[in-house]
Design an enzyme around this catalytic site. Sequence first.
Site, PDB file in Angstrom:
ATOM      1  N   CYS A  12      24.390 -19.142 -27.234  1.00 48.61           N
ATOM      2  CA  CYS A  12      24.582 -20.489 -26.704  1.00 48.61           C
ATOM      3  C   CYS A  12      24.188 -21.479 -27.805  1.00 48.61           C
ATOM      4  O   CYS A  12      23.538 -21.103 -28.790  1.00 48.61           O
ATOM      5  CB  CYS A  12      23.731 -20.694 -25.451  1.00 48.61           C
ATOM      6  SG  CYS A  12      21.952 -20.648 -25.748  1.00 48.61           S
ATOM      7  N   HIS A  74      13.447 -21.819 -26.251  1.00 48.88           N
ATOM      8  CA  HIS A  74      12.890 -21.804 -24.898  1.00 48.88           C
ATOM      9  C   HIS A  74      11.947 -22.958 -24.610  1.00 48.88           C
ATOM     10  O   HIS A  74      11.742 -23.325 -23.453  1.00 48.88           O
ATOM     11  CB  HIS A  74      12.119 -20.497 -24.660  1.00 48.88           C
ATOM     12  CG  HIS A  74      12.946 -19.263 -24.795  1.00 48.88           C
ATOM     13  ND1 HIS A  74      13.117 -18.623 -26.007  1.00 48.88           N
ATOM     14  CD2 HIS A  74      13.657 -18.560 -23.891  1.00 48.88           C
ATOM     15  CE1 HIS A  74      13.892 -17.561 -25.821  1.00 48.88           C
ATOM     16  NE2 HIS A  74      14.243 -17.501 -24.563  1.00 48.88           N
ATOM     17  N   HIS A 127       8.442 -16.230 -17.783  1.00 52.26           N
ATOM     18  CA  HIS A 127       9.446 -16.500 -18.826  1.00 52.26           C
ATOM     19  C   HIS A 127       8.965 -17.651 -19.706  1.00 52.26           C
ATOM     20  O   HIS A 127       8.333 -18.601 -19.230  1.00 52.26           O
ATOM     21  CB  HIS A 127      10.780 -16.846 -18.176  1.00 52.26           C
ATOM     22  CG  HIS A 127      11.933 -16.916 -19.127  1.00 52.26           C
ATOM     23  ND1 HIS A 127      12.171 -18.007 -19.935  1.00 52.26           N
ATOM     24  CD2 HIS A 127      12.924 -16.027 -19.405  1.00 52.26           C
ATOM     25  CE1 HIS A 127      13.257 -17.796 -20.656  1.00 52.26           C
ATOM     26  NE2 HIS A 127      13.721 -16.594 -20.352  1.00 52.26           N
ATOM     27  N   GLU A 129      10.467 -20.173 -21.147  1.00 49.69           N
ATOM     28  CA  GLU A 129      10.910 -21.514 -20.747  1.00 49.69           C
ATOM     29  C   GLU A 129      10.124 -22.012 -19.546  1.00 49.69           C
ATOM     30  O   GLU A 129       9.694 -23.180 -19.498  1.00 49.69           O
ATOM     31  CB  GLU A 129      12.403 -21.526 -20.420  1.00 49.69           C
ATOM     32  CG  GLU A 129      12.903 -22.907 -20.010  1.00 49.69           C
ATOM     33  CD  GLU A 129      14.331 -22.925 -19.494  1.00 49.69           C
ATOM     34  OE1 GLU A 129      14.634 -23.768 -18.624  1.00 49.69           O
ATOM     35  OE2 GLU A 129      15.156 -22.102 -19.955  1.00 49.69           O
ATOM     36  N   CYS A 196      21.804 -25.284 -17.052  1.00 52.06           N
ATOM     37  CA  CYS A 196      22.698 -25.553 -18.179  1.00 52.06           C
ATOM     38  C   CYS A 196      24.098 -25.039 -17.865  1.00 52.06           C
ATOM     39  O   CYS A 196      24.283 -23.847 -17.610  1.00 52.06           O
ATOM     40  CB  CYS A 196      22.167 -24.877 -19.443  1.00 52.06           C
ATOM     41  SG  CYS A 196      23.275 -25.027 -20.864  1.00 52.06           S
ATOM     42  N   SER A 224      16.588  -9.539 -22.571  1.00 46.27           N
ATOM     43  CA  SER A 224      17.361 -10.718 -22.191  1.00 46.27           C
ATOM     44  C   SER A 224      17.620 -10.770 -20.687  1.00 46.27           C
ATOM     45  O   SER A 224      18.356  -9.949 -20.144  1.00 46.27           O
ATOM     46  CB  SER A 224      18.696 -10.745 -22.945  1.00 46.27           C
ATOM     47  OG  SER A 224      19.533 -11.769 -22.459  1.00 46.27           O
ATOM     48  N   SER A 225      17.044 -11.763 -20.008  1.00 45.48           N
ATOM     49  CA  SER A 225      17.306 -11.928 -18.578  1.00 45.48           C
ATOM     50  C   SER A 225      18.746 -12.359 -18.350  1.00 45.48           C
ATOM     51  O   SER A 225      19.371 -11.975 -17.355  1.00 45.48           O
ATOM     52  CB  SER A 225      16.336 -12.939 -17.962  1.00 45.48           C
ATOM     53  OG  SER A 225      16.422 -14.185 -18.614  1.00 45.48           O
ATOM     54  N   ASN A 226      19.293 -13.149 -19.286  1.00 45.47           N
ATOM     55  CA  ASN A 226      20.690 -13.563 -19.177  1.00 45.47           C
ATOM     56  C   ASN A 226      21.614 -12.360 -19.317  1.00 45.47           C
ATOM     57  O   ASN A 226      22.617 -12.247 -18.604  1.00 45.47           O
ATOM     58  CB  ASN A 226      21.011 -14.610 -20.244  1.00 45.47           C
ATOM     59  CG  ASN A 226      22.467 -15.029 -20.238  1.00 45.47           C
ATOM     60  OD1 ASN A 226      23.226 -14.694 -21.160  1.00 45.47           O
ATOM     61  ND2 ASN A 226      22.886 -15.762 -19.229  1.00 45.47           N
TER      62      ASN A 226
END
Length: 287
Positions: A12, A74, A127, A129, A196, A224-226
């Site tokens: 991203c 983050h 996390h 962030e 986002c 990676s959680s995404n």
Amino acid sequence: MLVEVDKESGFCPGVVSAINKAESHLKEAGRLYCLGDIVHNSQEVCRLEGLGLSTIGSSELKDLHDTIVLLRAHGEPPETYRLAERNNIQIIDATCPVVLQLQRKIRNLYEAEGSLVQIVIFGKIGHAEVNGLVGQTLGSAIVIEHLEDLHKIDFTRPVRLFSQTTMPVDKFRTLAQTIESRMIHPADFKSFDTICRQVANRIPHMKQFAAVHDVILLVSGTKSSNGKALFEVCRSVNPRSYFISHPDDVTDEMLQGARSVGICGATSTPRWQMEEVYEKLIQKDNL
């Protein structure tokens, strides 16, 4: 066998900016500290470490003085900046602009109404962030990861709901509706969709991509959680979806009978990593 790399997958903008800042400094100085993994992808972290990047934790930051440290996309809580100032640490701030904007919203609300309302953050507990967001409230914000966590909220008091920027939009809306339905008058509820869209908009695209291929290979780091979330999106459409982190993870059984294979990745997956998987499949097909 047709093999396609998804054009929409990969870093991203926030991660691209952080890595560009790291590479630019490393090119000049040859060494740089980064607080936490610059991206949740071990292979990309190793590549940058080969260029001179050193990943440190919060405890190690306390012992550093008179040096330069990069803050990843983050974001960090205010205490990190105060510590850097005390230790004469120069900060290269690579916090994603979307995350920075969210931090300001939460901080401004906390400063204006902090004692009057409950600030709730929908996000992954622990996390990076989320820790940075909670830090804007001096640790008072309530973090909700699942509906089962709603017992943390006092529904007789006003609630202000925000979201970690990378959470699923549909789950945020469900959570907002559930909280609103439980509020006890006269306590009021307000929600702020702070997700986002660069990340959220990948979900409908990923569903389309997964549907047109026999097999899907989702390339991502295990942290990676995404990546995990997008893998579940792919698997919901195509049961022959596989989570891999390296070309060697691909087996003949995964590809058996496939006429087309789609390769995609998370927001933390570098393009070169997906291309490596592509090359591995092309070689297999030519044998």
